[in-house]
Design a protein around this motif. Structure first.
Motif, mmCIF file in Angstrom:
data_model
loop_
_atom_site.group_PDB
_atom_site.id
_atom_site.type_symbol
_atom_site.label_atom_id
_atom_site.label_comp_id
_atom_site.label_asym_id
_atom_site.label_seq_id
_atom_site.Cartn_x
_atom_site.Cartn_y
_atom_site.Cartn_z
ATOM 1 N N CYS A 39 0.827 -1.202 0.000
ATOM 2 C CA CYS A 39 0.000 0.000 0.000
ATOM 3 C C CYS A 39 0.868 1.261 0.000
ATOM 4 O O CYS A 39 0.373 2.352 -0.212
ATOM 5 C CB CYS A 39 -0.890 -0.051 1.241
ATOM 6 S SG CYS A 39 -2.112 1.238 1.377
ATOM 7 N N ASP A 41 2.525 2.239 2.697
ATOM 8 C CA ASP A 41 2.480 2.827 4.046
ATOM 9 C C ASP A 41 3.839 2.732 4.730
ATOM 10 O O ASP A 41 4.564 1.755 4.563
ATOM 11 C CB ASP A 41 1.468 2.088 4.935
ATOM 12 C CG ASP A 41 0.091 2.018 4.313
ATOM 13 O OD1 ASP A 41 -0.309 3.015 3.693
ATOM 14 O OD2 ASP A 41 -0.559 0.968 4.454
ATOM 15 N N CYS A 64 -1.891 5.415 3.687
ATOM 16 C CA CYS A 64 -3.348 5.500 3.607
ATOM 17 C C CYS A 64 -3.947 5.909 4.955
ATOM 18 O O CYS A 64 -3.294 5.836 5.994
ATOM 19 C CB CYS A 64 -3.922 4.164 3.152
ATOM 20 S SG CYS A 64 -3.764 2.853 4.366
ATOM 21 N N ARG A 125 -6.397 -4.843 3.716
ATOM 22 C CA ARG A 125 -6.270 -3.722 4.653
ATOM 23 C C ARG A 125 -5.685 -4.133 6.004
ATOM 24 O O ARG A 125 -5.374 -3.270 6.832
ATOM 25 C CB ARG A 125 -7.638 -3.074 4.881
ATOM 26 C CG ARG A 125 -8.142 -2.304 3.678
ATOM 27 C CD ARG A 125 -7.140 -1.246 3.298
ATOM 28 N NE ARG A 125 -7.735 -0.185 2.492
ATOM 29 C CZ ARG A 125 -7.062 0.843 2.037
ATOM 30 N NH1 ARG A 125 -5.774 0.956 2.315
ATOM 31 N NH2 ARG A 125 -7.653 1.756 1.329
ATOM 32 N N CYS A 128 -2.340 -2.677 6.637
ATOM 33 C CA CYS A 128 -2.433 -1.229 6.888
ATOM 34 C C CYS A 128 -2.746 -0.977 8.366
ATOM 35 O O CYS A 128 -2.101 -0.162 9.025
ATOM 36 C CB CYS A 128 -3.531 -0.594 6.045
ATOM 37 S SG CYS A 128 -3.348 -0.830 4.270
HETATM 38 ZN ZN ZN Z 1 -2.490 1.217 3.631
#
Ligand code: ZN
Length: 150
Positions: A39, A41, A64, A125, A128
């Motif tokens: 992602c 991150d 994110c 997710r 994340c």
């Molecule tokens: Zn993320």
């Protein structure tokens, strides 16, 4: 009755827009970085210890909304906790976002952590939401700093 999902969504937005404990900590005792290449991150977590207790915790990061809100909420959840309490919270948060926590047990979690229960329905997710928690646990276990991939 308030719509829980709306409340949770607002909580995550609030923390991603105004992250708590969002600063570097030059006098930290422990620190660790975490990256989620899926992602993009990145979080950097700092801890100042008072014996076995987390006296202060901070982070900076980018990525994110879920990763940054989760890091912010994590700092508010573990400040003042012992290593053991923080690890226990890690385990329960991890069970929550991977869908392994019973509803009964989920109810005893600090409510702001419950905001991430919906993450279990979106496996992509999970990383994340749990990135900052992994960095926290790694810092508490005094594992070597993760080498930056750049
Ligand atoms: Zn993320």
């Amino acid at each position: 009755m308030p719509d829980l999902h709306t409340l949770y969504h607002e909580l995550i937005l609030d923390h991603s827009r105004s992250p708590r404990n969002h600063r570097e900590m030059p006098d930290a005792d422990l620190q660790q970085e975490g990256r989620n290449p899926l992602c993009g991150d990145h979080v950097h977590v700092w801890l100042r210890m008072d014996g076995d207790r987390i006296a202060d915790v901070s982070f900076v990061g980018k990525g994110c909304a879920i990763s940054q809100a989760s890091a912010s909420i994590m700092t508010t959840a573990v400040k003042g906790k012992t290593r053991e309490e923080a690890e226990a919270l890690f385990n329960r948060f991890h069970d929550l976002v991977t869908g392994h926590l019973s509803d009964e047990d989920a109810e005893t979690l600090p409510s702001r952590l419950g905001a991430f229960s919906g993450v279990a329905r979106f496996p992509v997710r999970v990383k994340c939401a749990s990135l900052s928690w992994h960095a926290l646990r790694s810092a508490l276990r005094e594992e070597p700093r993760t080498a930056s991939p750049e």
